[in-house]
Design a protein around this motif. Sequence first.
Motif, PDB file in Angstrom:
ATOM      1  N   MET A 129     -16.824   8.594 -13.228  1.00 34.43           N
ATOM      2  CA  MET A 129     -16.760  10.035 -13.187  1.00 34.43           C
ATOM      3  C   MET A 129     -15.425  10.501 -13.733  1.00 34.43           C
ATOM      4  N   ARG A 130     -15.483  11.520 -14.548  1.00 33.70           N
ATOM      5  CA  ARG A 130     -14.255  12.075 -15.094  1.00 33.70           C
ATOM      6  C   ARG A 130     -13.437  12.700 -13.965  1.00 33.70           C
ATOM      7  N   GLY A 131     -12.145  12.510 -14.009  1.00 36.33           N
ATOM      8  CA  GLY A 131     -11.265  13.030 -12.973  1.00 36.33           C
ATOM      9  C   GLY A 131     -10.776  11.953 -12.033  1.00 36.33           C
ATOM     10  N   TYR A 132     -11.445  10.809 -12.009  1.00 42.16           N
ATOM     11  CA  TYR A 132     -11.069   9.710 -11.125  1.00 42.16           C
ATOM     12  C   TYR A 132     -10.715   8.482 -11.958  1.00 42.16           C
ATOM     13  N   ASP A 133      -9.819   7.666 -11.456  1.00 43.18           N
ATOM     14  CA  ASP A 133      -9.428   6.453 -12.161  1.00 43.18           C
ATOM     15  C   ASP A 133     -10.605   5.487 -12.247  1.00 43.18           C
ATOM     16  N   TYR A 134     -10.560   4.629 -13.258  1.00 42.02           N
ATOM     17  CA  TYR A 134     -11.593   3.621 -13.483  1.00 42.02           C
ATOM     18  C   TYR A 134     -11.717   2.718 -12.255  1.00 42.02           C
ATOM     19  N   GLU A 135     -12.923   2.510 -11.807  1.00 47.42           N
ATOM     20  CA  GLU A 135     -13.243   1.668 -10.652  1.00 47.42           C
ATOM     21  C   GLU A 135     -12.454   2.051  -9.395  1.00 47.42           C
ATOM     22  N   SER A 136     -12.251   3.347  -9.161  1.00 50.09           N
ATOM     23  CA  SER A 136     -11.513   3.794  -7.977  1.00 50.09           C
ATOM     24  C   SER A 136     -12.426   4.386  -6.906  1.00 50.09           C
ATOM     25  N   ILE A 137     -13.686   4.589  -7.226  1.00 51.33           N
ATOM     26  CA  ILE A 137     -14.613   5.200  -6.276  1.00 51.33           C
ATOM     27  C   ILE A 137     -15.553   4.115  -5.767  1.00 51.33           C
ATOM     28  N   ALA A 138     -15.337   3.666  -4.561  1.00 54.53           N
ATOM     29  CA  ALA A 138     -16.204   2.656  -3.947  1.00 54.53           C
ATOM     30  C   ALA A 138     -15.743   2.415  -2.521  1.00 54.53           C
ATOM     31  N   PRO A 139     -16.615   1.850  -1.701  1.00 54.30           N
ATOM     32  CA  PRO A 139     -16.188   1.472  -0.351  1.00 54.30           C
ATOM     33  C   PRO A 139     -15.117   0.380  -0.406  1.00 54.30           C
ATOM     34  N   LYS A 140     -14.295   0.338   0.639  1.00 65.15           N
ATOM     35  CA  LYS A 140     -13.222  -0.660   0.706  1.00 65.15           C
ATOM     36  C   LYS A 140     -13.478  -1.614   1.868  1.00 65.15           C
ATOM     37  N   ASP A 141     -12.982  -2.850   1.729  1.00 67.49           N
ATOM     38  CA  ASP A 141     -13.097  -3.805   2.828  1.00 67.49           C
ATOM     39  C   ASP A 141     -11.951  -3.599   3.808  1.00 67.49           C
ATOM     40  N   SER A 142     -11.846  -4.465   4.801  1.00 66.29           N
ATOM     41  CA  SER A 142     -10.830  -4.301   5.848  1.00 66.29           C
ATOM     42  C   SER A 142      -9.406  -4.446   5.330  1.00 66.29           C
ATOM     43  N   ASP A 143      -9.231  -5.075   4.149  1.00 63.17           N
ATOM     44  CA  ASP A 143      -7.904  -5.228   3.552  1.00 63.17           C
ATOM     45  C   ASP A 143      -7.574  -4.107   2.570  1.00 63.17           C
ATOM     46  N   GLY A 144      -8.496  -3.170   2.376  1.00 59.84           N
ATOM     47  CA  GLY A 144      -8.252  -2.046   1.484  1.00 59.84           C
ATOM     48  C   GLY A 144      -8.657  -2.282   0.041  1.00 59.84           C
ATOM     49  N   TYR A 145      -9.348  -3.392  -0.231  1.00 63.32           N
ATOM     50  CA  TYR A 145      -9.798  -3.682  -1.591  1.00 63.32           C
ATOM     51  C   TYR A 145     -11.172  -3.070  -1.832  1.00 63.32           C
ATOM     52  N   LEU A 146     -11.376  -2.553  -3.050  1.00 57.98           N
ATOM     53  CA  LEU A 146     -12.678  -1.998  -3.406  1.00 57.98           C
ATOM     54  C   LEU A 146     -13.701  -3.122  -3.485  1.00 57.98           C
ATOM     55  N   VAL A 147     -14.865  -2.915  -2.879  1.00 54.59           N
ATOM     56  CA  VAL A 147     -15.899  -3.941  -2.875  1.00 54.59           C
ATOM     57  C   VAL A 147     -17.158  -3.508  -3.620  1.00 54.59           C
ATOM     58  N   GLY A 148     -17.178  -2.315  -4.146  1.00 53.47           N
ATOM     59  CA  GLY A 148     -18.363  -1.817  -4.829  1.00 53.47           C
ATOM     60  C   GLY A 148     -19.316  -1.192  -3.831  1.00 53.47           C
ATOM     61  N   GLY A 149     -20.255  -0.460  -4.350  1.00 54.09           N
ATOM     62  CA  GLY A 149     -21.209   0.213  -3.489  1.00 54.09           C
ATOM     63  C   GLY A 149     -22.628  -0.236  -3.785  1.00 54.09           C
ATOM     64  N   LYS A 150     -23.462  -0.111  -2.816  1.00 52.59           N
ATOM     65  CA  LYS A 150     -24.867  -0.465  -2.974  1.00 52.59           C
ATOM     66  C   LYS A 150     -25.597   0.583  -3.815  1.00 52.59           C
ATOM     67  N   TYR A 151     -25.155   1.828  -3.714  1.00 55.76           N
ATOM     68  CA  TYR A 151     -25.787   2.935  -4.430  1.00 55.76           C
ATOM     69  C   TYR A 151     -24.775   3.629  -5.331  1.00 55.76           C
ATOM     70  N   LEU A 152     -25.241   4.058  -6.506  1.00 49.21           N
ATOM     71  CA  LEU A 152     -24.435   4.864  -7.420  1.00 49.21           C
ATOM     72  C   LEU A 152     -25.180   6.163  -7.674  1.00 49.21           C
ATOM     73  N   ILE A 153     -24.522   7.271  -7.370  1.00 51.56           N
ATOM     74  CA  ILE A 153     -25.109   8.596  -7.552  1.00 51.56           C
ATOM     75  C   ILE A 153     -24.161   9.382  -8.451  1.00 51.56           C
ATOM     76  N   VAL A 154     -24.648   9.816  -9.619  1.00 53.87           N
ATOM     77  CA  VAL A 154     -23.793  10.546 -10.551  1.00 53.87           C
ATOM     78  C   VAL A 154     -24.603  11.647 -11.228  1.00 53.87           C
ATOM     79  N   GLY A 155     -24.015  12.823 -11.304  1.00 57.07           N
ATOM     80  CA  GLY A 155     -24.624  13.932 -12.027  1.00 57.07           C
ATOM     81  C   GLY A 155     -23.558  14.712 -12.763  1.00 57.07           C
ATOM     82  N   SER A 156     -23.896  15.197 -13.954  1.00 62.04           N
ATOM     83  CA  SER A 156     -22.946  15.963 -14.761  1.00 62.04           C
ATOM     84  C   SER A 156     -23.641  17.168 -15.368  1.00 62.04           C
ATOM     85  N   LEU A 157     -22.870  18.210 -15.527  1.00 65.04           N
ATOM     86  CA  LEU A 157     -23.323  19.392 -16.244  1.00 65.04           C
ATOM     87  C   LEU A 157     -22.231  19.713 -17.252  1.00 65.04           C
TER      88      LEU A 157
END
Length: 100
Positions: free
Chosen positions: A1-29
């Motif tokens: 998504m524009r406005g956010y850093d590359y690979e910065s939107i995802a759930p994090k594990d207990s150590d604060g690392y991004l682990v990816g998400g099961k679902y991706l929801i994106v919409g643009s106008l």
Amino acid sequence: MRGYDYESIAPKDSDGYLVGGKYLIVGSLEYRYPIVENWKAALFGDAGNATDDLSADLLTSAGVGVVWASPVGPIRLYLAKPFDTEKNKITLHIMIGPEL
């Protein structure tokens, strides 16, 4: 998504690392307006999230850009502002080639 850093939107594990998400929801106008031959101005809004929980809030951003219809395909430059972050930053996004 524009406005956010590359690979910065995802759930994090207990150590604060991004682990990816099961679902991706994106919409643009996006609205593009011709300004001169092969150049267009753009206004856009994006919403989405990468999450494990479909009830998670959607992140949003908006911005402006220019699109050049080059001989090798469209080259797009966008400035985007996220609305769901404490940081008050604007990000630059460069995209080359056709939209998939």
